[in-house]
Design a protein around this motif. Structure first.
Motif, mmCIF file in Angstrom:
data_model
loop_
_atom_site.group_PDB
_atom_site.id
_atom_site.type_symbol
_atom_site.label_atom_id
_atom_site.label_comp_id
_atom_site.label_asym_id
_atom_site.label_seq_id
_atom_site.Cartn_x
_atom_site.Cartn_y
_atom_site.Cartn_z
ATOM 1 N N ALA A 32 0.837 -1.203 0.000
ATOM 2 C CA ALA A 32 0.000 0.000 0.000
ATOM 3 C C ALA A 32 0.871 1.252 0.000
ATOM 4 O O ALA A 32 0.590 2.215 -0.720
ATOM 5 N N MET A 33 1.927 1.225 0.788
ATOM 6 C CA MET A 33 2.797 2.388 0.868
ATOM 7 C C MET A 33 3.467 2.670 -0.478
ATOM 8 O O MET A 33 3.581 3.820 -0.894
ATOM 9 N N SER A 50 -2.715 8.769 -10.825
ATOM 10 C CA SER A 50 -4.112 9.196 -10.927
ATOM 11 C C SER A 50 -4.428 9.565 -12.371
ATOM 12 O O SER A 50 -3.583 10.083 -13.095
ATOM 13 N N SER A 58 2.357 1.765 -3.415
ATOM 14 C CA SER A 58 1.324 2.178 -4.341
ATOM 15 C C SER A 58 0.963 3.658 -4.136
ATOM 16 O O SER A 58 0.851 4.426 -5.089
ATOM 17 N N ASN A 59 0.837 4.066 -2.881
ATOM 18 C CA ASN A 59 0.553 5.466 -2.576
ATOM 19 C C ASN A 59 1.696 6.371 -3.023
ATOM 20 O O ASN A 59 1.472 7.486 -3.472
ATOM 21 N N TRP A 60 2.889 5.875 -2.847
ATOM 22 C CA TRP A 60 4.051 6.687 -3.177
ATOM 23 C C TRP A 60 4.122 6.940 -4.688
ATOM 24 O O TRP A 60 4.424 8.036 -5.131
ATOM 25 N N GLY A 109 1.544 6.877 -6.581
ATOM 26 C CA GLY A 109 0.460 7.852 -6.678
ATOM 27 C C GLY A 109 -0.073 8.086 -8.079
ATOM 28 O O GLY A 109 -0.114 9.207 -8.555
ATOM 29 N N TYR A 161 1.551 10.996 -11.997
ATOM 30 C CA TYR A 161 2.142 10.252 -10.881
ATOM 31 C C TYR A 161 2.711 11.214 -9.855
ATOM 32 O O TYR A 161 3.255 12.258 -10.211
ATOM 33 N N LYS A 162 2.611 10.820 -8.586
ATOM 34 C CA LYS A 162 3.268 11.613 -7.542
ATOM 35 C C LYS A 162 4.763 11.336 -7.539
ATOM 36 O O LYS A 162 5.565 12.155 -7.122
#
Length: 814
Positions: free
Chosen positions: A217-218, A226, A220-222, A224, A417-418
């Motif tokens: 999850a970390m 969208s 994937s969030n990193w 980011g 992407y972040k």
RNA sequence: GCGGAUGUGGUGAAAUUGGUAUACACGCCAGACUUAGGAUCUGGUGCUUCACGGCGUGGAGGUUCGAGUCCUCUCAUCCGCACCA
């Protein structure tokens, strides 16, 4: 003789070393296991976190070795980095000297723990031979456009005198020294990790169930990802003129195209080129220019803390669908580094835009049904005030608007992407030099591969002021590899995370080839992926993301073949705590592994570590529980006098009494459990508990054969955890057969007991206990159960009888 | 705010497919052996009640003969990210 850990442990450690007992075999037809614990930074001494990490890995490695797998279980040193330079500044020692003497000391410490590491595959990342191959990869990455040099705004830590990657900034502070990070414009080298953003994200699916969900999850969030709409706002004619026709407009990105009709203003980051131009041409008030400049000098975290601030830029853009004229603002919360540094603002359906609009009295226009006046509605609903889109669900409108923009050629659906590219330049001495040369005529030129490694000069002065490589009188002077004219060598060094991104492949490469190549494809094909990787959760993003990226990049560059992920299974071990806090020197709540081993021996240290908690959880230190672990080993050792034969006995189960049968059952339960523990759950604490139960049960009977069988199996099971004492007992009692002859067969017959104790419940509530003959029929058991709870049946009817074999009886009464 | 986890005795923690909650260990209590014990051994130890019993896995519901385990809601704690449009 009573248990003496120091004698036993040094005996076996010497023996293992002499026999090279833990070297992997060359035979690639054997089934392999690659067990890897994250390698340590040579800080000077081991701490309990290391002991835990390596005890877990060693248990796995020893287990598989005993199952006749070809096991690679290497160790090395993540040896470049700041602390070596800090030590140099503080104590006047050369970083190289400091590092290698720390390694020598810690190597000895590891040895006293009895860890089954390969000795021939050990290396330090500061070894020039390691640097050599790393520099080759870096050059190849440059040639393949995966690495580039660029001048941009970077995170700068004044304390560490170096640039930091985004991943190394934690809440606006340096990950190492906690100093507040500043922004600075400077040139640096970047790896194009964004090129792999999709693959890094998609391949997380391959790791599901094998890596902790938290880490997935970390990551994937990193990354980011969208999806949304990208389009441009055209400047109004008057605004265009104002800007001397230098700009047509600007691009924005939105994940909410459904709210397009609700746009009432747009906002630019302070770093946006249009904002810069307005300031340059002094088209804004002097006061405003001053304030925007001040915001530009603030870090993202400072801006967030400061609250929302913005200025009307006095220019307008045209709404692409309505052709309305819309004001353009500068807003401090718009990030320059994401989505082009510009946003469309829909205050009615976005909290941030709403806050900003309220603050500056900007107009509101609701375009989704369902909200209330005076707040931003971010939920679902049907569109209103949106012309041809009125009445459709906003979720559908997202797709519809993108389609509309694409048809009218106004914009397109796109992905953002972040994740940002990995800045790998460090302005420090103790690192691998970046192998490039600056030439007046040729520009940036990579060093010739045959000149590698570009090694660090040793005669440097390390004062903490500036970059020692830059200050060196001659080191950076060189000839251009291309044209031969005078040139200047790059003085930046590589981020240390580059070294730890490929070390798993170096270990897998046969040391006999270490001079000829960095990574051997065949060896990597055989050994990789790492079957089990073990380390701290603190690397969930940094190291693990970089290593995954490097694996994909090295594959595409042809250094390895067709490998998707480097670490097949990941176990993140919990922290070692004392009084509820992480052990740390500054808190003074540490336990010194050396002292612990001195007092109780390595086996006790290892046993406690694996017994006190499952490996994934935090481990609270407890001195008296350590004593308990020591007591158990002592007890186990004392019981060797009970063994009368050095063969595994063949026991006639029918001749045994009740206690003997129970003891046997406990032993085989532990044996049965061990497979799951070692191969799947890693709940070593439960396996140790089972062995303790088995030993307790053995103590309640006197049968010599049962004792012999019991100790044969228990020492077999515990050898991966407490290897020294088990090796000693096994040698003395069984000529080491129980450690060398592979799996021990599980005998199902021992689980059959003469009588079974069953619980008796009435309406699910436990009321009594009965002991029944193993062969008793259901009727007999129910009859006994009824008898045992006669008082609960008075005046009631039994409406249902449930027998759970070997467990319990439940009688439902009314 | 988003994401991920975790809640069980005095403590660390156990509990196959739903099937005797608290295994194992620490601590504590009692006893034995001891000049002595922070050594060793034996026994006890979820809470409550004189007792019969009652209550017990963060809380509230639900499914079931039976729920720590499954479902719904909820509370608390920890970790990560965080103005990402």
């Amino acid at each position: 003789m009573s248990y003496s850990p120091s004698d036993i442990e040094s005996k076996w450690q010497t023996k293992w070393s002499e026999q090279q007992a833990f070297e992997p075999l060359d035979d690639k037809s054997l089934e392999k296991k690659y067990i890897l614990s994250m390698f340590p930074f040579p800080s000077g001494r081991l701490h309990m976190g290391h002991v835990r990490n390596y005890s877990i890995g060693d248990a796995m490695a020893r287990y598989y070795r005993k199952q006749n797998y070809n096991v690679l279980h290497p160790i090395g040193w993540d040896a470049f980095g700041m602390p070596a330079e800090n030590a140099a500044i503080k104590h006047g020692r050369h970083p190289k000297d400091w590092t290698y003497s720390n390694i020598a000391y810690m190597r000895k410490e590891l040895k006293t723990l009895g860890l089954s590491f390969s000795e021939t595959r050990e290396f330090a990342t500061c070894d020039e031979l390691y640097t050599k191959w790393e520099q080759e990869f870096i050059i190849k990455m440059f040639e393949e456009k995966l690495l580039y040099r660029e001048s941009t705004t970077v995170n700068w830590c004044e304390e560490c005198h170096t640039v930091l990657a985004n991943e190394q900034v934690e809440e606006g502070c340096c990950w190492r020294c906690d100093n507040e990070v500043e922004l600075k414009e400077m040139p640096g080298y970047y790896l194009d990790i964004k090129k792999y953003a999709d693959e890094l994200l998609d391949d997380l699916k391959l790791l599901e169930g094998k890596w902790p969900s938290q880490v997935l999850a970390m990551q994937s969030n990193w990354i980011g990802k969208s999806q949304g709409l990208e389009f441009s706002f055209k400047l109004s004619d008057s605004s265009k003129e104002k800007l001397e026709n230098k700009f047509e407009g600007f691009e924005v990105f939105t994940t909410r195209p459904d709210t397009i009709y609700g746009v009432t203003y747009t906002a630019l980051a302070p770093e946006h080129p249009i904002v810069k131009a307005l300031m340059k041409y002094e088209l804004l008030d002097a006061e405003v220019i001053e304030k925007i400049t001040a915001i530009s000098n603030m870090t993202e975290v400072e801006r967030a803390k400061a609250g929302k601030e913005g200025f009307d830029l006095g220019i307008t853009v045209i709404h692409p669908l309505t052709n309305e004229e819309i004001p353009v603002w500068m807003a401090n919360f718009v990030l320059a580094s994401y989505g082009g540094g510009a946003v469309m603002s829909v205050p009615t359906h976005d909290e941030r835009d709403f806050e900003f609009a309220t603050q500056y009295n900007l107009p509101l226009k609701y375009v989704i049904e369902g909200g209330e006046e005076g707040e931003a509605y971010t939920g679902e609903g049907k569109l209103i005030n949106s012309d041809e889109l009125n009445g459709i669900k906003n979720s559908e409108a997202k797709v519809a608007v993108i389609k509309l923009f694409e048809e009218k050629n106004l914009g397109k659906g796109t992905t953002n992407y972040k994740l940002r590219n990995w800045g790998i330049s460090r302005q420090r001495y103790w690192g691998a030099p970046i192998p490039f040369v600056h030439c007046e005529s040729c520009g940036l030129v990579p060093e010739k591969v045959e000149n590698l490694p570009i090694a660090l000069p040793e005669d440097v002065e390390i004062t903490g002021e500036g970059n020692p490589l830059e200050n060196h009188p001659t080191w950076s002077t060189c000839a251009c590899p291309k044209c031969g004219s005078d040139a200047k060598r790059e003085t930046d060094t590589l981020d240390t995370f580059v070294q730890s991104s490929w070390y798993q492949f170096r270990y897998a490469t046969d040391p006999k080839k270490w001079n000829e190549c960095g990574i051997d494809k065949d060896d990597v094909n055989y050994w990789l992926g790492v079957d089990q990787y073990i380390g701290g959760i603190e690397h969930a993003i940094l190291h693990l993301l970089y290593a995954r990226f490097f694996t994909k990049a090295l594959r595409d560059l042809g250094f390895i073949e067709d490998l998707k992920e480097p670490f097949e299974n990941l176990l993140t071990q919990g922290m070692v705590l004392m009084d509820g806090a992480k052990m740390s020197k500054s808190k003074g709540n540490t336990v010194d592994p050396d002292a612990l081993i001195e007092k109780y021996g390595a086996d006790t240290a290892r046993l406690f570590t694996l017994f006190a908690a499952p490996p994934q959880k935090e481990l609270e230190w407890n001195d008296s529980a350590v004593e308990g672990a020591f007591r158990f080993i002592k007890k186990l050792y004392d019981r060797k006098s009970k063994v009368t034969s050095n063969e595994m006995p063949s026991i006639d189960q029918s001749s045994l009494n009740k206690e003997e049968k129970i003891a046997r059952a406990k032993i085989y339960e532990a044996l049965k459990k061990s497979v799951d523990v070692y191969e799947k759950t890693f709940a070593f604490n439960t396996l140790i508990a089972s062995c303790m139960e088995a030993l307790n049960a053995l103590d309640k009977q006197q049968n010599e054969q049962v004792w012999t069988e019991g100790l044969y199996i228990i020492t077999h099971l515990l050898e991966p955890i407490i290897p020294h004492v088990c090796a000693e007992l096994s040698e003395e009692l069984f000529k080491s057969k129980n450690l060398t002859s592979g799996k021990i067969e599980i005998l199902e017959e021992v689980f059959v007991q003469d009588s079974i104790t069953l619980g008796v419940a009435v309406n699910g509530k436990r009321r009594a206990e009965i002991e029944v003959d193993a062969g008793a029929s259901k009727e007999e058991i129910i009859a006994m159960a009824k008898e045992s709870i006669a008082k609960w049946l008075e005046g009631k009817n039994v409406v249902k009888e449930i027998l759970v074999p070997k467990k319990m009886v439940n009688l439902v009464v009314k």
